[in-house]
Design a protein around this motif. Structure first.
Motif, PDB file in Angstrom:
ATOM      1  N   GLN A  89     -11.406 -15.604  -3.571  1.00 53.11           N
ATOM      2  CA  GLN A  89     -12.714 -16.030  -4.069  1.00 53.11           C
ATOM      3  C   GLN A  89     -12.624 -16.792  -5.387  1.00 53.11           C
ATOM      4  O   GLN A  89     -13.368 -17.742  -5.603  1.00 53.11           O
ATOM      5  CB  GLN A  89     -13.618 -14.812  -4.238  1.00 53.11           C
ATOM      6  N   THR A  90     -11.741 -16.384  -6.292  1.00 55.08           N
ATOM      7  CA  THR A  90     -11.722 -17.005  -7.618  1.00 55.08           C
ATOM      8  C   THR A  90     -10.662 -18.088  -7.774  1.00 55.08           C
ATOM      9  O   THR A  90     -10.873 -19.044  -8.507  1.00 55.08           O
ATOM     10  CB  THR A  90     -11.506 -15.957  -8.726  1.00 55.08           C
ATOM     11  N   VAL A  91      -9.525 -17.935  -7.127  1.00 49.88           N
ATOM     12  CA  VAL A  91      -8.430 -18.883  -7.280  1.00 49.88           C
ATOM     13  C   VAL A  91      -8.302 -19.781  -6.056  1.00 49.88           C
ATOM     14  O   VAL A  91      -7.699 -20.840  -6.109  1.00 49.88           O
ATOM     15  CB  VAL A  91      -7.100 -18.129  -7.560  1.00 49.88           C
ATOM     16  N   GLY A  92      -8.867 -19.333  -4.940  1.00 49.67           N
ATOM     17  CA  GLY A  92      -8.800 -20.121  -3.718  1.00 49.67           C
ATOM     18  C   GLY A  92      -7.480 -19.990  -2.989  1.00 49.67           C
ATOM     19  O   GLY A  92      -7.109 -20.843  -2.193  1.00 49.67           O
ATOM     20  N   HIS A  93      -6.769 -18.907  -3.257  1.00 45.39           N
ATOM     21  CA  HIS A  93      -5.484 -18.680  -2.586  1.00 45.39           C
ATOM     22  C   HIS A  93      -5.551 -17.391  -1.780  1.00 45.39           C
ATOM     23  O   HIS A  93      -5.984 -16.363  -2.284  1.00 45.39           O
ATOM     24  CB  HIS A  93      -4.360 -18.598  -3.609  1.00 45.39           C
ATOM     25  N   LEU A  94      -5.113 -17.457  -0.551  1.00 43.79           N
ATOM     26  CA  LEU A  94      -5.134 -16.287   0.314  1.00 43.79           C
ATOM     27  C   LEU A  94      -3.788 -15.577   0.247  1.00 43.79           C
ATOM     28  O   LEU A  94      -2.766 -16.096   0.683  1.00 43.79           O
ATOM     29  CB  LEU A  94      -5.444 -16.711   1.749  1.00 43.79           C
ATOM     30  N   LEU A  95      -3.803 -14.375  -0.337  1.00 46.70           N
ATOM     31  CA  LEU A  95      -2.595 -13.564  -0.459  1.00 46.70           C
ATOM     32  C   LEU A  95      -2.315 -12.856   0.861  1.00 46.70           C
ATOM     33  O   LEU A  95      -3.208 -12.699   1.689  1.00 46.70           O
ATOM     34  CB  LEU A  95      -2.795 -12.515  -1.557  1.00 46.70           C
ATOM     35  N   PRO A  96      -1.084 -12.376   1.056  1.00 47.47           N
ATOM     36  CA  PRO A  96      -0.803 -11.560   2.236  1.00 47.47           C
ATOM     37  C   PRO A  96      -1.731 -10.346   2.299  1.00 47.47           C
ATOM     38  O   PRO A  96      -2.328  -9.951   1.296  1.00 47.47           O
ATOM     39  CB  PRO A  96       0.644 -11.116   2.031  1.00 47.47           C
ATOM     40  N   ARG A  97      -1.855  -9.720   3.440  1.00 52.57           N
ATOM     41  CA  ARG A  97      -2.831  -8.649   3.637  1.00 52.57           C
ATOM     42  C   ARG A  97      -2.420  -7.298   3.074  1.00 52.57           C
ATOM     43  O   ARG A  97      -3.228  -6.559   2.566  1.00 52.57           O
ATOM     44  CB  ARG A  97      -3.147  -8.532   5.142  1.00 52.57           C
ATOM     45  N   ARG A  98      -1.163  -6.927   3.197  1.00 51.59           N
ATOM     46  CA  ARG A  98      -0.723  -5.583   2.812  1.00 51.59           C
ATOM     47  C   ARG A  98      -0.108  -5.569   1.411  1.00 51.59           C
ATOM     48  O   ARG A  98       0.488  -6.543   0.970  1.00 51.59           O
ATOM     49  CB  ARG A  98       0.282  -5.077   3.830  1.00 51.59           C
ATOM     50  N   ALA A  99      -0.249  -4.427   0.720  1.00 52.16           N
ATOM     51  CA  ALA A  99       0.268  -4.297  -0.652  1.00 52.16           C
ATOM     52  C   ALA A  99       1.763  -4.578  -0.721  1.00 52.16           C
ATOM     53  O   ALA A  99       2.224  -5.286  -1.620  1.00 52.16           O
ATOM     54  CB  ALA A  99      -0.036  -2.903  -1.212  1.00 52.16           C
ATOM     55  N   VAL A 100       2.524  -4.062   0.205  1.00 50.36           N
ATOM     56  CA  VAL A 100       3.976  -4.272   0.189  1.00 50.36           C
ATOM     57  C   VAL A 100       4.291  -5.757   0.353  1.00 50.36           C
ATOM     58  O   VAL A 100       5.236  -6.270  -0.261  1.00 50.36           O
ATOM     59  CB  VAL A 100       4.690  -3.395   1.254  1.00 50.36           C
ATOM     60  N   GLU A 101       3.509  -6.474   1.140  1.00 47.09           N
ATOM     61  CA  GLU A 101       3.693  -7.918   1.308  1.00 47.09           C
ATOM     62  C   GLU A 101       3.292  -8.659   0.033  1.00 47.09           C
ATOM     63  O   GLU A 101       3.923  -9.654  -0.343  1.00 47.09           O
ATOM     64  CB  GLU A 101       2.859  -8.432   2.477  1.00 47.09           C
TER      65      GLU A 101
END
Length: 183
Positions: A89-101
């Motif tokens: 929402q703020t940076v426009g980057h989609l991080l991986p879904r899981r914490a370990v990822e």
């Protein structure tokens, strides 16, 4: 009233962290001589703005309920869904879904290097990197903790979190984009 004081206090704490580092006077002439001073300040301000936006946005979600697998405010968040949504929402980057990822996709930093917007990881399920939150400054982080709870800010120096701390990571900006992590 208390919900308005917490964001204000966090913003003040962040502003203190965003102040220019001491000793830049020696660096200024060298950068100015190469025409880099303006670029340096622009890049620094962009990072400060994004981090400030990230923390302010995250604070706006205080009280949203935890939901396993959740990734939005309407239905609730789990820890990595919360972190992922805030960065998207703020940076426009989609991080991986899981914490370990998320941990694997970000740069390891020392706890002493933490800045607002960095990710903090904990072992809460007898496995490394099983929980993630966003560092907001002053030894505190925001996260979606567990079933029956809501997004909240907690102190990392509390004994529960100290014993379970797995490490800190930074989402790096590269070519105007942030590369990152998830749960």
């Amino acid at each position: 009233m208390r919900f308005f004081l917490l964001p204000a206090c966090l913003l003040i704490a962040f502003a203190a962290h965003a102040a220019p580092p001491q000793g830049t006077d020696e660096l200024d002439p060298a950068l100015a001589g190469k025409g880099l001073m303006g670029q340096f300040h622009q890049v620094r301000q962009t990072v400060v703005d994004r981090t400030s936006d990230l923390v302010v946005t995250a604070i706006g979600f205080l009280g949203v309920p935890y939901r396993r697998g959740g990734n939005n405010a309407e239905t609730g968040f789990d820890c990595s869904g919360f972190v992922r949504a805030m960065y998207n929402q703020t940076v426009g980057h989609l991080l991986p879904r899981r914490a370990v990822e998320q941990a694997a996709a970000t740069e390891k930093i020392d706890r002493s290097e933490l800045k607002p917007g960095d990710l903090v990881f904990f072992n809460t399920m007898r496995r490394a990197f099983s929980h993630v939150g966003i560092y907001v400054g002053d030894g505190k982080f925001i996260h979606s903790p567990k079933p029956g709870a809501e997004v909240r800010v907690e102190d990392m120096t509390g004994s529960y979190w100290q014993r379970r701390f797995d490490g800190a990571r930074r989402v790096l900006a590269a070519q105007g984009e942030v590369k990152g992590s998830g749960d």
